[in-house]
Design a protein around this motif. Sequence first.
Motif, PDB file in Angstrom:
ATOM      1  N   GLN A  72     -44.796  92.666  54.999  1.00 51.34           N
ATOM      2  CA  GLN A  72     -43.683  92.245  55.847  1.00 51.34           C
ATOM      3  C   GLN A  72     -43.795  92.770  57.269  1.00 51.34           C
ATOM      4  O   GLN A  72     -43.109  92.287  58.155  1.00 51.34           O
ATOM      5  N   ASP A  73     -44.651  93.773  57.486  1.00 53.39           N
ATOM      6  CA  ASP A  73     -44.806  94.368  58.822  1.00 53.39           C
ATOM      7  C   ASP A  73     -46.014  93.744  59.514  1.00 53.39           C
ATOM      8  O   ASP A  73     -47.028  93.456  58.877  1.00 53.39           O
ATOM      9  N   ALA A  74     -45.911  93.544  60.815  1.00 55.53           N
ATOM     10  CA  ALA A  74     -46.978  92.885  61.566  1.00 55.53           C
ATOM     11  C   ALA A  74     -47.797  93.845  62.415  1.00 55.53           C
ATOM     12  O   ALA A  74     -48.627  93.408  63.202  1.00 55.53           O
ATOM     13  N   SER A  75     -47.575  95.165  62.288  1.00 56.79           N
ATOM     14  CA  SER A  75     -48.341  96.107  63.106  1.00 56.79           C
ATOM     15  C   SER A  75     -49.797  96.137  62.658  1.00 56.79           C
ATOM     16  O   SER A  75     -50.124  95.875  61.495  1.00 56.79           O
ATOM     17  N   LEU A  76     -50.697  96.477  63.586  1.00 61.07           N
ATOM     18  CA  LEU A  76     -52.127  96.455  63.295  1.00 61.07           C
ATOM     19  C   LEU A  76     -52.509  97.502  62.247  1.00 61.07           C
ATOM     20  O   LEU A  76     -53.343  97.245  61.374  1.00 61.07           O
ATOM     21  N   SER A  77     -51.910  98.699  62.330  1.00 59.36           N
ATOM     22  CA  SER A  77     -52.245  99.752  61.366  1.00 59.36           C
ATOM     23  C   SER A  77     -51.825  99.358  59.955  1.00 59.36           C
ATOM     24  O   SER A  77     -52.542  99.640  58.984  1.00 59.36           O
ATOM     25  N   ASP A  78     -50.686  98.679  59.823  1.00 66.85           N
ATOM     26  CA  ASP A  78     -50.235  98.236  58.506  1.00 66.85           C
ATOM     27  C   ASP A  78     -51.140  97.149  57.954  1.00 66.85           C
ATOM     28  O   ASP A  78     -51.454  97.132  56.750  1.00 66.85           O
ATOM     29  N   GLN A  79     -51.560  96.218  58.802  1.00 68.03           N
ATOM     30  CA  GLN A  79     -52.464  95.168  58.346  1.00 68.03           C
ATOM     31  C   GLN A  79     -53.820  95.735  57.938  1.00 68.03           C
ATOM     32  O   GLN A  79     -54.421  95.292  56.952  1.00 68.03           O
ATOM     33  N   ALA A  80     -54.300  96.737  58.676  1.00 64.77           N
ATOM     34  CA  ALA A  80     -55.571  97.371  58.323  1.00 64.77           C
ATOM     35  C   ALA A  80     -55.467  98.090  56.983  1.00 64.77           C
ATOM     36  O   ALA A  80     -56.377  98.023  56.151  1.00 64.77           O
ATOM     37  N   GLU A  81     -54.352  98.780  56.750  1.00 65.95           N
ATOM     38  CA  GLU A  81     -54.152  99.461  55.478  1.00 65.95           C
ATOM     39  C   GLU A  81     -54.053  98.466  54.331  1.00 65.95           C
ATOM     40  O   GLU A  81     -54.574  98.711  53.227  1.00 65.95           O
ATOM     41  N   LEU A  82     -53.412  97.319  54.561  1.00 69.03           N
ATOM     42  CA  LEU A  82     -53.302  96.293  53.520  1.00 69.03           C
ATOM     43  C   LEU A  82     -54.678  95.757  53.136  1.00 69.03           C
ATOM     44  O   LEU A  82     -54.984  95.582  51.939  1.00 69.03           O
ATOM     45  N   HIS A  83     -55.516  95.474  54.126  1.00 63.99           N
ATOM     46  CA  HIS A  83     -56.877  95.005  53.840  1.00 63.99           C
ATOM     47  C   HIS A  83     -57.666  96.062  53.070  1.00 63.99           C
ATOM     48  O   HIS A  83     -58.461  95.722  52.184  1.00 63.99           O
TER      49      HIS A  83
END
Length: 368
Positions: A256-267
């Motif tokens: 649900q979050d669009a920050s780059l660090s969150d997307q990197a952690e999701l990947h």
Amino acid sequence: MKIFKRALSAELMSSSSAIFLIILGIVVAQRAGNIVRQVSKGILPNDAIGTILTFSLVKLMPMMLSLAIFLAVLLTLTRWHRDSEMVIWMNAGLSLRQWVVPILRFIFPIVLIISLLSLFVMPWATEKAEGYREQLKKRDELSSISPGAFKESSSGERIYFIESFDKLGYEVKNIFVQSRQHGKTGIITANRGSRYKAENGDNFLVLHNGRRYEVIPNTLDVSTTEFERYDIRIETKESAPEPGTAQGKTTLGLMQDASLSDQAELHWRFAIPISTIVMVLLAIPLSFVDPRAGRSLNIMFAILIFIVYNNILSIFQAWITQGKISSWVGLWPVHLCFILLGWYLYHRRKHLKPLIPDLFKRKPKAAA
């Protein structure tokens, strides 16, 4: 065919269990040594060793399981090549592709466990570990004292030395306290003491049957006072709560979050089970043993590929955080490269070629 699958599953089970226990022992020894070192320096209290070690093991569990099943498949098939069992099975009509399905069937429940740990349990353990460390920062200064070691208070006005605690930490023996107040240095010694909490929430260290020495710096004036009871108010640490990191957020929260660090952690969380499947499939062609090249060359090469794979994933994760790579691209180029590497290795093994071409082989001279 049933005999082949049964023998393969049994050996993979025993090998993966043994390898996982070995990896677990190494990780426990390494992490415990690091935590005990922090305790000896007064950074962490004694009673935090077990809790922090448990959270660390839970966070590392997906990677330990991934490495364990990769090495189990690699070592099992390597032994079968070395003992010529692989030749027997292939002469019986088994092709290289027929090894894939039984191995995938064996690792499927383990990969499912790794996925659950990576997506749900690992962020929970990270969040709890961060919260526990915040609680340790807010504890009073007496809680961080190690028996037999000097400890300075956070304000720098006191130095404590306590020889021993009781099991609950409320009774102390052989106490030494040095304090600086109003330009005077005070030294308090007592054979025993105890802790108690006042009604207003303040913590006190109560000393019994001791002495207090008060010294004025650069003078010879020393006053001595004997006491039956002496109360010392223990300072409590007040620290602003630190913002939660991406590692401690739930997987749903990362989506649900669009920050780059969150997307990197999701990947990264999805990359752990995916890389496990890719590395296990790579272990099948990598298990081939060339008698002329030595028994351990393929194992060293396979472990090198595992390390490179995970390091490149970490680099790409950092690039996503820095905005150098789009979050839509993610870590998929790394997975694709190693999938192509696996296809290349399968192709060479299928045609009975060495996994690494001999580029330096001399060509025979043409006859005159």
